[in-house]
Design a protein around this motif. Structure first.
Motif, PDB file in Angstrom:
ATOM      1  N   VAL A  79       6.112  -4.927   1.008  1.00  9.08           N
ATOM      2  CA  VAL A  79       5.492  -3.783   1.460  1.00  9.08           C
ATOM      3  C   VAL A  79       4.927  -2.887   0.321  1.00  9.08           C
ATOM      4  O   VAL A  79       4.097  -2.208   0.500  1.00  9.08           O
ATOM      5  CB  VAL A  79       6.016  -3.231   2.700  1.00  9.08           C
ATOM      6  CG1 VAL A  79       6.542  -4.042   3.966  1.00  9.08           C
ATOM      7  CG2 VAL A  79       7.429  -2.296   2.077  1.00  9.08           C
ATOM      8  N   ASP A  80       5.720  -3.012  -0.885  1.00  9.05           N
ATOM      9  CA  ASP A  80       5.510  -1.808  -2.025  1.00  9.05           C
ATOM     10  C   ASP A  80       5.849  -0.607  -1.570  1.00  9.05           C
ATOM     11  O   ASP A  80       6.421  -0.547  -0.377  1.00  9.05           O
ATOM     12  CB  ASP A  80       3.902  -2.238  -2.339  1.00  9.05           C
ATOM     13  CG  ASP A  80       3.888  -1.345  -3.993  1.00  9.05           C
ATOM     14  OD1 ASP A  80       5.009  -1.124  -4.564  1.00  9.05           O
ATOM     15  OD2 ASP A  80       2.776  -1.279  -4.274  1.00  9.05           O
ATOM     16  N   GLY A  81       5.552   0.383  -2.056  1.00 11.12           N
ATOM     17  CA  GLY A  81       6.121   1.714  -1.791  1.00 11.12           C
ATOM     18  C   GLY A  81       5.469   2.166  -0.596  1.00 11.12           C
ATOM     19  O   GLY A  81       4.334   1.866  -0.562  1.00 11.12           O
ATOM     20  N   THR A 108       9.846  -5.775 -12.726  1.00 10.75           N
ATOM     21  CA  THR A 108       8.780  -4.964 -13.064  1.00 10.75           C
ATOM     22  C   THR A 108       7.547  -5.100 -12.291  1.00 10.75           C
ATOM     23  O   THR A 108       7.446  -6.158 -11.778  1.00 10.75           O
ATOM     24  CB  THR A 108       8.722  -4.699 -14.570  1.00 10.75           C
ATOM     25  OG1 THR A 108       8.105  -3.507 -14.985  1.00 10.75           O
ATOM     26  CG2 THR A 108       7.979  -5.892 -15.348  1.00 10.75           C
ATOM     27  N   HIS A 109       6.775  -4.140 -12.577  1.00 12.19           N
ATOM     28  CA  HIS A 109       5.132  -4.059 -12.033  1.00 12.19           C
ATOM     29  C   HIS A 109       4.412  -4.951 -12.974  1.00 12.19           C
ATOM     30  O   HIS A 109       4.602  -4.761 -14.259  1.00 12.19           O
ATOM     31  CB  HIS A 109       4.712  -2.858 -11.724  1.00 12.19           C
ATOM     32  CG  HIS A 109       5.153  -2.051 -10.910  1.00 12.19           C
ATOM     33  ND1 HIS A 109       6.125  -1.239 -10.891  1.00 12.19           N
ATOM     34  CD2 HIS A 109       5.006  -1.979  -9.559  1.00 12.19           C
ATOM     35  CE1 HIS A 109       6.649  -0.334 -10.023  1.00 12.19           C
ATOM     36  NE2 HIS A 109       5.804  -0.984  -8.880  1.00 12.19           N
ATOM     37  N   LEU A 110       3.723  -5.921 -12.673  1.00 19.31           N
ATOM     38  CA  LEU A 110       2.704  -6.792 -13.580  1.00 19.31           C
ATOM     39  C   LEU A 110       1.634  -7.345 -13.042  1.00 19.31           C
ATOM     40  O   LEU A 110       1.578  -7.842 -11.891  1.00 19.31           O
ATOM     41  CB  LEU A 110       3.520  -7.717 -14.410  1.00 19.31           C
ATOM     42  CG  LEU A 110       2.796  -8.099 -15.717  1.00 19.31           C
ATOM     43  CD1 LEU A 110       3.148  -6.806 -16.769  1.00 19.31           C
ATOM     44  CD2 LEU A 110       3.458  -9.427 -16.531  1.00 19.31           C
ATOM     45  N   THR A 154      10.809  -7.850  -1.272  1.00 20.15           N
ATOM     46  CA  THR A 154      11.127  -8.119  -2.409  1.00 20.15           C
ATOM     47  C   THR A 154      10.564  -6.904  -3.370  1.00 20.15           C
ATOM     48  O   THR A 154      10.656  -7.078  -4.602  1.00 20.15           O
ATOM     49  CB  THR A 154      10.381  -9.373  -2.998  1.00 20.15           C
ATOM     50  OG1 THR A 154       8.871  -9.465  -2.665  1.00 20.15           O
ATOM     51  CG2 THR A 154      11.203 -10.557  -2.350  1.00 20.15           C
ATOM     52  N   HIS A 155       9.816  -5.884  -2.766  1.00 22.05           N
ATOM     53  CA  HIS A 155       9.482  -4.870  -3.643  1.00 22.05           C
ATOM     54  C   HIS A 155       9.125  -3.666  -2.908  1.00 22.05           C
ATOM     55  O   HIS A 155       8.287  -3.539  -1.664  1.00 22.05           O
ATOM     56  CB  HIS A 155       8.323  -5.135  -4.577  1.00 22.05           C
ATOM     57  CG  HIS A 155       7.670  -4.117  -5.482  1.00 22.05           C
ATOM     58  ND1 HIS A 155       8.385  -3.906  -6.596  1.00 22.05           N
ATOM     59  CD2 HIS A 155       6.622  -3.315  -5.238  1.00 22.05           C
ATOM     60  CE1 HIS A 155       7.719  -2.833  -7.110  1.00 22.05           C
ATOM     61  NE2 HIS A 155       6.749  -2.610  -6.317  1.00 22.05           N
ATOM     62  N   HIS A 156       9.761  -2.419  -2.999  1.00 22.82           N
ATOM     63  CA  HIS A 156       9.512  -1.254  -2.471  1.00 22.82           C
ATOM     64  C   HIS A 156       9.951  -0.049  -3.187  1.00 22.82           C
ATOM     65  O   HIS A 156      10.258  -0.258  -4.534  1.00 22.82           O
ATOM     66  CB  HIS A 156      10.484  -1.097  -1.069  1.00 22.82           C
ATOM     67  CG  HIS A 156      10.107  -0.376  -0.167  1.00 22.82           C
ATOM     68  ND1 HIS A 156       9.505   0.813  -0.079  1.00 22.82           N
ATOM     69  CD2 HIS A 156      10.034  -0.504   1.271  1.00 22.82           C
ATOM     70  CE1 HIS A 156       9.127   1.286   1.139  1.00 22.82           C
ATOM     71  NE2 HIS A 156       9.396   0.418   1.973  1.00 22.82           N
ATOM     72  N   HIS A 157       9.204   1.284  -2.956  1.00 21.58           N
ATOM     73  CA  HIS A 157       9.886   2.456  -3.556  1.00 21.58           C
ATOM     74  C   HIS A 157      10.151   3.377  -2.383  1.00 21.58           C
ATOM     75  O   HIS A 157       9.188   4.101  -1.700  1.00 21.58           O
ATOM     76  CB  HIS A 157       8.751   2.832  -4.485  1.00 21.58           C
ATOM     77  CG  HIS A 157       8.276   1.990  -5.330  1.00 21.58           C
ATOM     78  ND1 HIS A 157       8.707   1.500  -6.438  1.00 21.58           N
ATOM     79  CD2 HIS A 157       7.014   1.624  -5.244  1.00 21.58           C
ATOM     80  CE1 HIS A 157       8.109   0.697  -7.207  1.00 21.58           C
ATOM     81  NE2 HIS A 157       6.957   0.693  -6.441  1.00 21.58           N
ATOM     82  N   LEU A 158      11.272   3.338  -1.809  1.00 24.04           N
ATOM     83  CA  LEU A 158      11.584   3.825  -0.549  1.00 24.04           C
ATOM     84  C   LEU A 158      11.415   5.567  -0.575  1.00 24.04           C
ATOM     85  O   LEU A 158      11.104   6.009   0.393  1.00 24.04           O
ATOM     86  CB  LEU A 158      12.935   3.511  -0.142  1.00 24.04           C
ATOM     87  CG  LEU A 158      13.325   2.232   0.278  1.00 24.04           C
ATOM     88  CD1 LEU A 158      14.945   2.114   0.324  1.00 24.04           C
ATOM     89  CD2 LEU A 158      12.909   1.844   1.834  1.00 24.04           C
ATOM     90  N   ALA A 167       6.230  -7.611  -9.575  1.00 23.66           N
ATOM     91  CA  ALA A 167       5.452  -6.986  -8.608  1.00 23.66           C
ATOM     92  C   ALA A 167       3.869  -7.350  -8.684  1.00 23.66           C
ATOM     93  O   ALA A 167       3.373  -6.701  -9.586  1.00 23.66           O
ATOM     94  CB  ALA A 167       5.797  -5.502  -8.052  1.00 23.66           C
ATOM     95  N   HIS A 168       3.185  -7.598  -7.529  1.00 25.54           N
ATOM     96  CA  HIS A 168       1.715  -7.739  -7.641  1.00 25.54           C
ATOM     97  C   HIS A 168       1.301  -9.067  -8.307  1.00 25.54           C
ATOM     98  O   HIS A 168       0.590  -9.882  -7.323  1.00 25.54           O
ATOM     99  CB  HIS A 168       1.160  -6.303  -8.023  1.00 25.54           C
ATOM    100  CG  HIS A 168       1.413  -5.102  -7.554  1.00 25.54           C
ATOM    101  ND1 HIS A 168       1.405  -4.981  -6.115  1.00 25.54           N
ATOM    102  CD2 HIS A 168       2.217  -4.215  -7.830  1.00 25.54           C
ATOM    103  CE1 HIS A 168       1.826  -3.841  -6.052  1.00 25.54           C
ATOM    104  NE2 HIS A 168       2.529  -3.153  -7.138  1.00 25.54           N
ATOM    105  N   GLY A 169       1.151  -9.178  -9.457  1.00 27.43           N
ATOM    106  CA  GLY A 169       0.532 -10.485  -9.890  1.00 27.43           C
ATOM    107  C   GLY A 169      -0.732 -10.668  -9.631  1.00 27.43           C
ATOM    108  O   GLY A 169      -0.968 -12.013  -9.310  1.00 27.43           O
TER     109      GLY A 169
HETATM  110 ZN   LIG Z   1       5.476  -0.962  -6.707  1.00 23.58          ZN
END
Ligand SMILES: [Zn+2]
Length: 444
Positions: free
Chosen positions: A307-309, A219-221, A50-54, A256-258
């Protein structure tokens, strides 16, 4: 392992796929044109990231940034990311998605927010090309940055775009690629990058545009204490209050993150059904903190796994992320921590919900034919076969899946990608990554 509404575990079961849909699950065997013998294996629904920066796959394992936290880490990397071009985006996506798929991920969300001013407008198209080549479902988040250094933001000005350009491009991408139909392979969401890299106007306008087009918001928060400080000092509010004032609460929004939320903020997320993409490895790597997953589960905050970026992970293995999450929460919360199975549910059904999908995330009749098969007949799984539900969390699985099926197509067979020449792609990607890191793509 169905991960269905009843949490059913079926022993010696068969599963029938017709075209791209699961048609039957039961004792079997079923008549079929093609049969996969999965004796000695466990079968799971495909994982959903649910969140990545390939694009960051090209800037992983960089020696100079390994001791930095988010803000300093970003400042160090913006200068390299400035050199991104269409080929970088395509091959980095192929590499990141290829790794995800080999380890059981069948749907990936990617948040691409680096669009150098006067650079290419084809990045999202090239990501969809890579996803199509591999045969994986892609949810492309059109990221954006509009608050550069000169306006008190973190990114350099030449990596920002005007609100007009961002909204126009966002609308074009939704109209070109977003397919809201059942079993869709391509969706688009709008995703301004973070409170410290976008303007208030962009946040407000993005909610209006997304809701008028019927797409989701991301978004990231709540990632770091630095972000909370930045919001208090620059915007006069805590991050979630600020986002709420910009219209960013609701079941069509996930962050993302929270990590750095108060009790009241967690209740607000639950009350509004605003979701969180949990990224434990990135949070540990960047020393950002620990997301309050046990509290979120107790309150009913919608949760997915990610996994995030690749530059803060530094990889793209969602199966391994389940185990990392399990261990992290055991360490900090002991018996309050989610079980391996609860984390598997977060990585499948939970993640699917964040992406607004009810056609993926479990093995049930009428669901998309997305699954992965782990061979548990080898030495590294001896004694671990008791509990398929918890296995990805408690034991883990350190090799590629035996089979991965996405939308009814076999995309991994015996641990190898069937759709692309992996060695050729890796060679090409490595050459492009070196050029990017060495600054050879920089525009005049
Ligand atoms: Zn990210």
């Amino acid at each position: 392992m169905t991960v269905d509404e009843q949490d059913r575990v079926l022993r010696n079961a068969s599963l029938l796929i017709e075209n791209n849909v699961i048609r039957a699950i039961g004792p079997g065997p079923f008549e079929a044109d093609q049969v996969i013998d999965a004796r000695g294996c466990f079968v799971y629904p495909g994982l959903v990231n649910t969140h990545h920066h390939l694009y960051q796959t090209f800037t992983r394992n960089l020696p100079g940034v390994q001791k930095l936290e988010l803000f300093a880490w970003l400042r160090a990397l913006y200068g390299i990311w400035r050199g991104l071009n269409d080929d970088c985006v395509y091959y980095a996506a192929l590499a990141g998605l290829g790794e995800l798929v080999k380890y059981g991920c069948t749907t990936c969300m990617d948040h691409h927010y680096v669009f150098p001013r006067n650079g290419s407008e084809h990045f999202i198209r090239r990501e969809f090309d890579a996803a199509e080549a591999l045969g994986v479902r892609l949810c492309a988040a059109r990221g954006s940055m509009s608050r550069g250094e000169s306006e008190g933001g973190l990114p350099p000005d030449d990596l920002t775009q005007s609100v007009d350009v961002i909204l126009r491009e966002s609308q074009r991408l939704v109209e070109t690629y977003h397919d809201a139909s059942r079993f869709s392979m391509r969706t688009v969401v709008l995703a301004p990058c973070s409170p410290f890299s976008v303007t208030t106007e962009l946040l407000k306008e993005s909610t209006k545009l997304a809701r008028s087009l019927g797409v989701r918001l991301h978004t990231h928060l709540g990632e770091t204490r630095d972000e909370t400080e930045y919001c208090l000092q620059t915007l006069g509010k805590r991050p979630l209050e600020y986002m709420g004032d910009c219209g960013w609460l609701g079941a069509d929004v996930w962050f993302a993150h929270g990590i750095h939320f108060t009790d009241a903020e967690l209740r607000l997320l639950a009350d509004t059904q605003t979701g969180v993409a949990h990224c434990p490895v990135s949070n540990m790597k960047l020393a950002s903190g620990v997301c309050r997953v046990p509290d979120m589960l107790a309150l009913g905050v919608p949760l997915g796994l990610a996994v995030d970026g690749s530059a803060s992970n530094d990889g793209s293995n969602l199966l391994a992320e389940i185990r990392a999450a399990y261990l992290l929460h055991r360490l900090v919360s002991s018996d309050k921590a989610p079980t391996g199975y609860e984390l598997l549910k977060i990585a499948t059904r939970g993640s699917a919900r964040l992406l607004g999908r009810d056609d993926i995330g479990s093995l049930a009749v009428g669901m998309a034919a997305d699954l992965f098969i782990l061979d548990v007949s080898l030495l590294d799984q001896v004694g671990a076969k008791l509990d398929p539900a918890n296995l990805p969390g408690t034991v883990g699985y350190a090799r590629p899946a035996k089979y991965v099926i996405i939308n009814g197509e076999v995309v991994v067979r015996d641990g190898e990608l069937t759709t692309i020449d992996e060695r050729f792609a890796a060679q090409k990607a490595n050459a492009l990554a070196m050029k990017l890191v060495n600054g050879e793509n920089r525009r005049a």
